[in-house]
Design an enzyme around this catalytic site. Structure first.
Site, PDB file in Angstrom:
ATOM      1  N   LYS A  28       0.845  -1.189   0.000  1.00 38.17           N
ATOM      2  CA  LYS A  28       0.000   0.000   0.000  1.00 38.17           C
ATOM      3  C   LYS A  28       0.881   1.240   0.000  1.00 38.17           C
ATOM      4  CE  LYS A  28      -3.856  -2.008   2.575  1.00 38.17           C
ATOM      5  NZ  LYS A  28      -4.671  -1.849   3.785  1.00 38.17           N
ATOM      6  N   HIS A  31       2.413   6.638   4.038  1.00 42.81           N
ATOM      7  CA  HIS A  31       1.893   7.928   4.446  1.00 42.81           C
ATOM      8  C   HIS A  31       2.542   8.342   5.761  1.00 42.81           C
ATOM      9  CE1 HIS A  31      -0.697   6.045   7.483  1.00 42.81           C
ATOM     10  NE2 HIS A  31      -0.929   5.139   6.568  1.00 42.81           N
ATOM     11  N   HIS A  34       2.955   6.203   9.029  1.00 40.52           N
ATOM     12  CA  HIS A  34       3.989   5.183   9.183  1.00 40.52           C
ATOM     13  C   HIS A  34       5.182   5.712   9.968  1.00 40.52           C
ATOM     14  CE1 HIS A  34       1.850   3.459   5.636  1.00 40.52           C
ATOM     15  NE2 HIS A  34       1.999   2.381   6.368  1.00 40.52           N
TER      16      HIS A  34
END
Length: 139
Positions: A28, A31, A34
């Site tokens: 994924k 962003h 994280h």
């Protein structure tokens, strides 16, 4: 001297401590969220090391979970050339996030696709040539 340690003595009970942090789902899009676990993990590691412990920092980003199985199986159906070691590097997969979202939609409604995706992870981890070719096409 003691000024460098700010009056904090080294531990008398030194331990080997493993700090596993971050571990984002690399299938994924990354962003800012994280960063939180990465910063917390690194800070804890620094504190433990400062106290005198032997710290092993692990920031695992190589998870080949179901997400990769979904992507491999989606490629098998939509971009079969990505599964060949001869042609996988020539395939333009475009936006990985779009591919992931399409695979996730299928995974949520199609039981046969869900089963293939889970089996695909096992194949990938076992070194299956097609699964590895697909995986290398998105690196």
């Amino acid at each position: 001297g003691d000024g460098e340690r700010l009056g904090v003595p080294l531990t008398e009970n030194k331990k080997k401590i493993v700090v596993d942090f971050s571990s984002p789902n690399i299938a994924k899009e990354m962003h800012v969220g994280h960063l939180r676990s990465t910063i917390i993990g690194d800070t804890l590691s620094n504190l433990l090391a400062f106290a005198g412990h032997d710290v092993l920092r692990l920031n695992h980003v190589g998870d080949w979970g179901t997400q990769f199985g979904m992507l491999v199986e989606h490629l098998r159906d939509e971009f079969p050339a990505a599964l060949s070691t001869e042609t996988s590097r020539d395939v333009d997969l475009g936006d990985l996030v779009s591919l992931y979202k399409a695979a996730k939609r299928r995974f949520d409604v199609d039981e046969e696709f869900k089963t293939r995706s889970r089996e695909g992870v096992v194949k990938l981890q076992a070194g299956d040539e097609e699964a590895l070719a697909a995986w290398s096409s998105y690196r």
